[in-house]
Design an enzyme around this catalytic site. Structure first.
Site, PDB file in Angstrom:
ATOM      1  N   ARG A 119       0.868  -1.182   0.000  1.00  0.00           N
ATOM      2  CA  ARG A 119       0.000   0.000   0.000  1.00  0.00           C
ATOM      3  C   ARG A 119       0.904   1.233   0.000  1.00  0.00           C
ATOM      4  NH1 ARG A 119      -3.828   0.574   4.341  1.00  0.00           N
ATOM      5  NH2 ARG A 119      -5.098   1.714   2.844  1.00  0.00           N
ATOM      6  N   SER A 121       0.902   4.052   1.446  1.00  0.00           N
ATOM      7  CA  SER A 121       1.280   4.688   2.709  1.00  0.00           C
ATOM      8  C   SER A 121       2.504   3.999   3.313  1.00  0.00           C
ATOM      9  CB  SER A 121       0.108   4.652   3.689  1.00  0.00           C
ATOM     10  OG  SER A 121      -0.393   3.327   3.796  1.00  0.00           O
ATOM     11  N   ARG A 124       5.751   4.561   1.208  1.00  0.00           N
ATOM     12  CA  ARG A 124       6.417   5.850   1.406  1.00  0.00           C
ATOM     13  C   ARG A 124       7.362   5.860   2.605  1.00  0.00           C
ATOM     14  NH1 ARG A 124       4.203  10.709  -0.914  1.00  0.00           N
ATOM     15  NH2 ARG A 124       2.644  10.140  -2.486  1.00  0.00           N
ATOM     16  N   GLU A 147       6.258 -11.063   3.275  1.00  0.00           N
ATOM     17  CA  GLU A 147       7.687 -10.931   3.569  1.00  0.00           C
ATOM     18  C   GLU A 147       7.918  -9.461   3.853  1.00  0.00           C
ATOM     19  OE1 GLU A 147       7.182 -11.999  -0.006  1.00  0.00           O
ATOM     20  OE2 GLU A 147       6.647 -14.002   0.659  1.00  0.00           O
ATOM     21  N   GLN A 166      -2.674  -5.080  -0.331  1.00  0.00           N
ATOM     22  CA  GLN A 166      -3.899  -5.118  -1.113  1.00  0.00           C
ATOM     23  C   GLN A 166      -3.821  -6.242  -2.136  1.00  0.00           C
ATOM     24  OE1 GLN A 166      -4.416  -1.609  -3.624  1.00  0.00           O
ATOM     25  NE2 GLN A 166      -2.229  -1.157  -3.441  1.00  0.00           N
TER      26      GLN A 166
END
Lengths: 192, 87
Positions: A119, A121, A124, A147, A166
């Site tokens: 994902r 977020s 980043r 992992e 996801q």
């Protein structure tokens, strides 16, 4: 072709994709709704598998009994619900999704498969959730192994139940051949 | 497309993560192959793992195991001894 959220929901409703606990497209929990436009978010389970310590050995996949050896070199570690687990930079652990996924291979019916992705977020801040094996094949039944690797410069705190990855769903095109006899007479992919 | 299900004799122990077991089996050439299988595919009491039987000869069986063996070069389709397959 990638499934939209409405197609994912339809396949869930028709039993061609089975997820347990089942996501509900209408409900919102404190973290939001797991359905994106073309994917479904899955949550981190409550257990990690952590390498016991940095030991001087090499994995040799040509030797037998690798699964037992891997198990021996890791220990299970429950993730604290309140404090989470701090994954330090450069460290690697295994975990799995809270949800079980099942893609039944149904005769005459559609079959599905998926790819697990990170994902944005978490990306980043440097978290990798899978390496080179993202495909969840048709017929799969179980939780998805993650992992987890912190490629960032700072520690990342992981909590059980957080949406961490996801699934991108795809419909399988064509019949799935599983038995050698179904290839009978074919010596090349073209059937020559 | 429908395949016959069977059970393959194996050694079962706790997995690395919950919901899975460590499974070790022998191929017909005597080599050990191992993988992690979800609980749905394993009968730990009898040390059996659920497989799809693809082909059966008198002394050997071609089976499709529930997840990829970790040993290099071993695919999910493995030739095992017929006496190790139940069903």
């Amino acid at each position: 072709m990638i499934l939209s959220n409405s197609e994912i929901f339809k396949a869930l409703k028709d039993g061609y994709i089975i997820i347990s606990p089942a996501p509900d497209i209408l409900s919102l929990d404190k973290l939001g709704n797991p359905f994106n436009t073309t994917s479904l978010d899955l949550r981190l389970g409550d257990t990690l598998s952590i390498p016991i310590k940095d030991q001087p050995f090499s994995y040799d996949l040509r030797k037998g009994g690798i699964a037992s050896f891997l198990k021996k070199m890791h220990e299970r570690h429950p993730i604290n619900k309140e404090g989470g687990f701090t994954l330090e930079p450069g460290k690697f652990v295994l975990s799995n999704t809270m949800e079980k996924i099942h893609f039944p291979i149904t005769e005459g019916g559609p079959c599905y498969c998926a790819r697990v992705e990170g994902r944005s977020s978490y990306a980043r801040i440097g978290l990798l959730v899978h390496f080179t094996a993202p495909t969840i094949h048709a017929g799969f039944n179980g939780t998805i192994t993650l992992e987890l690797m912190n490629f960032g410069n700072n520690a990342i705190v992981l909590y059980p139940g957080d949406y961490i990855c996801q699934l991108i769903f795809e419909k399988v095109c064509g019949e799935i051949i599983l038995t050698p006899s179904q290839f009978q007479g074919q010596t090349t992919p073209e059937g020559k | 497309m429908a395949l016959r299900e069977g059970w393959l004799k194996c050694q079962v122990s706790e997995g690395m993560l919950p919901e899975e077991y460590t499974v070790e089996c022998n191929s017909s050439d005597g080599n050990t192959f191992s993988f992690f299988a979800s609980q749905e595919h394993v009968d730990p009491a009898h040390e059996l793992v659920k497989v799809n039987i693809m082909d059966r000869q008198s002394d050997s069986c071609l089976v499709y195991v529930p997840s990829a063996p970790l040993e290099g070069g071993v695919s999910r389709t493995v030739k095992v001894s017929s006496k190790d397959v139940v069903g």
